[in-house]
Design a protein around this motif. Structure first.
Motif, PDB file in Angstrom:
ATOM      1  N   LEU A 253      54.402  47.421   0.737  1.00 55.43           N
ATOM      2  CA  LEU A 253      53.014  47.067   1.039  1.00 55.43           C
ATOM      3  C   LEU A 253      52.936  45.806   1.902  1.00 55.43           C
ATOM      4  CD1 LEU A 253      51.263  47.841  -2.360  1.00 55.43           C
ATOM      5  CD2 LEU A 253      51.139  49.152  -0.235  1.00 55.43           C
ATOM      6  N   ILE A 254      53.798  44.838   1.638  1.00 58.07           N
ATOM      7  CA  ILE A 254      53.810  43.616   2.455  1.00 58.07           C
ATOM      8  C   ILE A 254      54.232  43.946   3.885  1.00 58.07           C
ATOM      9  CG2 ILE A 254      54.990  41.409   2.816  1.00 58.07           C
ATOM     10  CD1 ILE A 254      55.019  41.083  -0.239  1.00 58.07           C
ATOM     11  N   ARG A 255      55.262  44.773   4.038  1.00 54.02           N
ATOM     12  CA  ARG A 255      55.708  45.177   5.374  1.00 54.02           C
ATOM     13  C   ARG A 255      54.617  45.952   6.113  1.00 54.02           C
ATOM     14  NH1 ARG A 255      61.669  47.325   3.715  1.00 54.02           N
ATOM     15  NH2 ARG A 255      62.645  45.287   3.498  1.00 54.02           N
ATOM     16  N   ALA A 256      53.946  46.858   5.419  1.00 56.41           N
ATOM     17  CA  ALA A 256      52.871  47.652   6.042  1.00 56.41           C
ATOM     18  C   ALA A 256      51.714  46.748   6.477  1.00 56.41           C
ATOM     19  CB  ALA A 256      52.381  48.732   5.087  1.00 56.41           C
ATOM     20  N   ALA A 257      51.347  45.779   5.629  1.00 55.04           N
ATOM     21  CA  ALA A 257      50.261  44.855   5.982  1.00 55.04           C
ATOM     22  C   ALA A 257      50.662  44.002   7.185  1.00 55.04           C
ATOM     23  CB  ALA A 257      49.916  43.961   4.793  1.00 55.04           C
ATOM     24  N   PHE A 258      51.903  43.524   7.200  1.00 53.53           N
ATOM     25  CA  PHE A 258      52.384  42.730   8.331  1.00 53.53           C
ATOM     26  C   PHE A 258      52.361  43.549   9.619  1.00 53.53           C
ATOM     27  CE2 PHE A 258      55.872  41.254  11.069  1.00 53.53           C
ATOM     28  CZ  PHE A 258      55.421  39.969  11.306  1.00 53.53           C
ATOM     29  N   LEU A 259      52.806  44.785   9.548  1.00 58.48           N
ATOM     30  CA  LEU A 259      52.805  45.661  10.707  1.00 58.48           C
ATOM     31  C   LEU A 259      51.376  45.935  11.202  1.00 58.48           C
ATOM     32  CD1 LEU A 259      54.756  47.200  12.517  1.00 58.48           C
ATOM     33  CD2 LEU A 259      54.482  49.174  11.022  1.00 58.48           C
ATOM     34  N   ALA A 260      50.438  46.137  10.286  1.00 61.17           N
ATOM     35  CA  ALA A 260      49.036  46.372  10.662  1.00 61.17           C
ATOM     36  C   ALA A 260      48.453  45.140  11.360  1.00 61.17           C
ATOM     37  CB  ALA A 260      48.214  46.737   9.425  1.00 61.17           C
ATOM     38  N   ILE A 261      48.724  43.965  10.827  1.00 63.45           N
ATOM     39  CA  ILE A 261      48.223  42.726  11.441  1.00 63.45           C
ATOM     40  C   ILE A 261      48.845  42.534  12.823  1.00 63.45           C
ATOM     41  CG2 ILE A 261      48.273  40.207  11.249  1.00 63.45           C
ATOM     42  CD1 ILE A 261      47.984  40.594   8.205  1.00 63.45           C
ATOM     43  N   LEU A 262      50.111  42.827  12.947  1.00 61.59           N
ATOM     44  CA  LEU A 262      50.781  42.714  14.243  1.00 61.59           C
ATOM     45  C   LEU A 262      50.141  43.649  15.274  1.00 61.59           C
ATOM     46  CD1 LEU A 262      53.147  41.399  15.769  1.00 61.59           C
ATOM     47  CD2 LEU A 262      54.537  43.348  15.079  1.00 61.59           C
ATOM     48  N   TRP A 263      49.855  44.893  14.905  1.00 61.79           N
ATOM     49  CA  TRP A 263      49.235  45.842  15.831  1.00 61.79           C
ATOM     50  C   TRP A 263      47.809  45.420  16.189  1.00 61.79           C
ATOM     51  CZ3 TRP A 263      50.970  48.961  19.215  1.00 61.79           C
ATOM     52  CH2 TRP A 263      52.239  49.509  19.074  1.00 61.79           C
ATOM     53  N   ILE A 264      47.070  44.873  15.251  1.00 62.40           N
ATOM     54  CA  ILE A 264      45.714  44.383  15.552  1.00 62.40           C
ATOM     55  C   ILE A 264      45.799  43.271  16.599  1.00 62.40           C
ATOM     56  CG2 ILE A 264      43.760  43.086  14.598  1.00 62.40           C
ATOM     57  CD1 ILE A 264      44.153  44.734  12.016  1.00 62.40           C
ATOM     58  N   PHE A 265      46.759  42.373  16.449  1.00 56.45           N
ATOM     59  CA  PHE A 265      46.945  41.301  17.420  1.00 56.45           C
ATOM     60  C   PHE A 265      47.288  41.860  18.800  1.00 56.45           C
ATOM     61  CE2 PHE A 265      49.900  38.477  19.654  1.00 56.45           C
ATOM     62  CZ  PHE A 265      49.054  37.410  19.879  1.00 56.45           C
ATOM     63  N   VAL A 266      48.226  42.796  18.863  1.00 53.71           N
ATOM     64  CA  VAL A 266      48.638  43.377  20.140  1.00 53.71           C
ATOM     65  C   VAL A 266      47.474  44.089  20.819  1.00 53.71           C
ATOM     66  CG1 VAL A 266      50.081  45.178  21.177  1.00 53.71           C
ATOM     67  CG2 VAL A 266      51.087  43.569  19.566  1.00 53.71           C
ATOM     68  N   LEU A 267      46.714  44.878  20.074  1.00 51.96           N
ATOM     69  CA  LEU A 267      45.578  45.601  20.656  1.00 51.96           C
ATOM     70  C   LEU A 267      44.471  44.657  21.120  1.00 51.96           C
ATOM     71  CD1 LEU A 267      45.427  48.699  18.295  1.00 51.96           C
ATOM     72  CD2 LEU A 267      46.299  48.583  20.637  1.00 51.96           C
ATOM     73  N   SER A 268      44.225  43.578  20.385  1.00 52.28           N
ATOM     74  CA  SER A 268      43.198  42.623  20.835  1.00 52.28           C
ATOM     75  C   SER A 268      43.655  41.891  22.094  1.00 52.28           C
ATOM     76  CB  SER A 268      42.838  41.638  19.729  1.00 52.28           C
ATOM     77  OG  SER A 268      43.941  40.841  19.402  1.00 52.28           O
ATOM     78  N   ALA A 269      44.953  41.589  22.197  1.00 51.29           N
ATOM     79  CA  ALA A 269      45.470  40.953  23.420  1.00 51.29           C
ATOM     80  C   ALA A 269      45.325  41.889  24.613  1.00 51.29           C
ATOM     81  CB  ALA A 269      46.926  40.542  23.225  1.00 51.29           C
ATOM     82  N   ILE A 270      45.611  43.159  24.428  1.00 54.47           N
ATOM     83  CA  ILE A 270      45.450  44.139  25.505  1.00 54.47           C
ATOM     84  C   ILE A 270      43.981  44.251  25.909  1.00 54.47           C
ATOM     85  CG2 ILE A 270      45.591  46.619  26.040  1.00 54.47           C
ATOM     86  CD1 ILE A 270      48.223  46.649  24.425  1.00 54.47           C
ATOM     87  N   SER A 271      43.086  44.214  24.934  1.00 54.00           N
ATOM     88  CA  SER A 271      41.645  44.291  25.229  1.00 54.00           C
ATOM     89  C   SER A 271      41.190  43.101  26.070  1.00 54.00           C
ATOM     90  CB  SER A 271      40.870  44.356  23.924  1.00 54.00           C
ATOM     91  OG  SER A 271      39.504  44.264  24.154  1.00 54.00           O
ATOM     92  N   VAL A 272      41.662  41.912  25.729  1.00 50.84           N
ATOM     93  CA  VAL A 272      41.289  40.713  26.484  1.00 50.84           C
ATOM     94  C   VAL A 272      41.827  40.795  27.916  1.00 50.84           C
ATOM     95  CG1 VAL A 272      41.721  38.227  26.676  1.00 50.84           C
ATOM     96  CG2 VAL A 272      41.042  39.204  24.495  1.00 50.84           C
ATOM     97  N   ILE A 273      43.053  41.230  28.075  1.00 54.44           N
ATOM     98  CA  ILE A 273      43.641  41.341  29.409  1.00 54.44           C
ATOM     99  C   ILE A 273      42.885  42.377  30.235  1.00 54.44           C
ATOM    100  CG2 ILE A 273      45.705  42.095  30.664  1.00 54.44           C
ATOM    101  CD1 ILE A 273      47.342  40.805  28.367  1.00 54.44           C
ATOM    102  N   ARG A 274      42.527  43.526  29.621  1.00 59.86           N
ATOM    103  CA  ARG A 274      41.792  44.563  30.324  1.00 59.86           C
ATOM    104  C   ARG A 274      40.425  44.064  30.771  1.00 59.86           C
ATOM    105  NH1 ARG A 274      37.953  47.110  30.556  1.00 59.86           N
ATOM    106  NH2 ARG A 274      36.844  47.626  28.732  1.00 59.86           N
ATOM    107  N   SER A 275      39.697  43.361  29.905  1.00 66.08           N
ATOM    108  CA  SER A 275      38.372  42.871  30.292  1.00 66.08           C
ATOM    109  C   SER A 275      38.473  41.786  31.354  1.00 66.08           C
ATOM    110  CB  SER A 275      37.608  42.360  29.078  1.00 66.08           C
ATOM    111  OG  SER A 275      38.200  41.189  28.583  1.00 66.08           O
ATOM    112  N   ASP A 276      39.557  41.019  31.351  1.00 69.60           N
ATOM    113  CA  ASP A 276      39.736  39.990  32.375  1.00 69.60           C
ATOM    114  C   ASP A 276      40.069  40.613  33.728  1.00 69.60           C
ATOM    115  OD1 ASP A 276      39.750  37.317  33.166  1.00 69.60           O
ATOM    116  OD2 ASP A 276      41.929  37.232  33.041  1.00 69.60           O
ATOM    117  N   MET A 277      40.843  41.692  33.725  1.00 69.26           N
ATOM    118  CA  MET A 277      41.227  42.329  34.979  1.00 69.26           C
ATOM    119  C   MET A 277      40.122  43.211  35.553  1.00 69.26           C
ATOM    120  SD  MET A 277      45.184  43.323  34.292  1.00 69.26           S
ATOM    121  CE  MET A 277      45.354  44.163  35.843  1.00 69.26           C
TER     122      MET A 277
END
Length: 159
Positions: free
Chosen positions: A8-32
């Protein structure tokens, strides 16, 4: 620790990591590519043909500015005619004056007319818009030769 807790700890860490990656991609897309703006917010309401021809026949007042010119910065000499007002300034593809400046937002500032006066308005940019040495927070009147700084770029109204 039990295997279930570790899983469960690994799954939660992985979910948080993916949320971070997707939000970074969203910011880059809106900037471009710029944020999506609904048609109603763009002021894209069709103007009646009668009104367009009246504007086209109207001659600018003597001594009134006719264009906006990039004086210093990445694209010196770039100009936009004031007959196309309001003019959007920024890095976005819909900008009348498109600036390749790292300190300029996608939709940074707008220059518009009200009667015979011209106003510059900051559109919530990160680095601000300056009229002379002063950072503006509301629409501010500008005239011929007044320097407007957007990022590292300086613009002026000219005849």
């Amino acid at each position: 620790m039990s295997e279930l807790t570790l899983f469960l700890i690994r799954a939660a860490f992985l979910a948080i990591l993916w949320i971070f990656v997707l939000s970074a991609i969203s910011v880059i897309r809106s900037d471009m590519f710029g944020a999506r703006v609904p048609e109603t917010a763009r002021g894209a309401a069709p103007v009646p043909e009668r009104r367009k021809s009246a504007k086209a026949n109207k001659k600018p007042r003597r001594g009134a500015p006719t264009h906006l010119l990039v004086v210093e910065g990445e694209n010196p000499g770039t100009r936009a005619e004031l007959t196309d007002a309001p003019l959007l300034i920024g890095r976005g593809s819909d900008a009348a004056i498109k600036l390749d400046d790292d300190y300029v937002s996608t939709r940074h500032a707008r220059i518009a007319a009200s009667g015979d006066d011209w106003f510059v308005e900051d559109l919530g940019s990160t680095n601000g818009t300056y009229v002379g040495p002063v950072r503006i927070t509301q629409p501010t009147t500008i005239g011929l030769g007044v320097q407007v700084r957007v990022g590292k770029t300086i613009l002026e109204l000219r005849k």
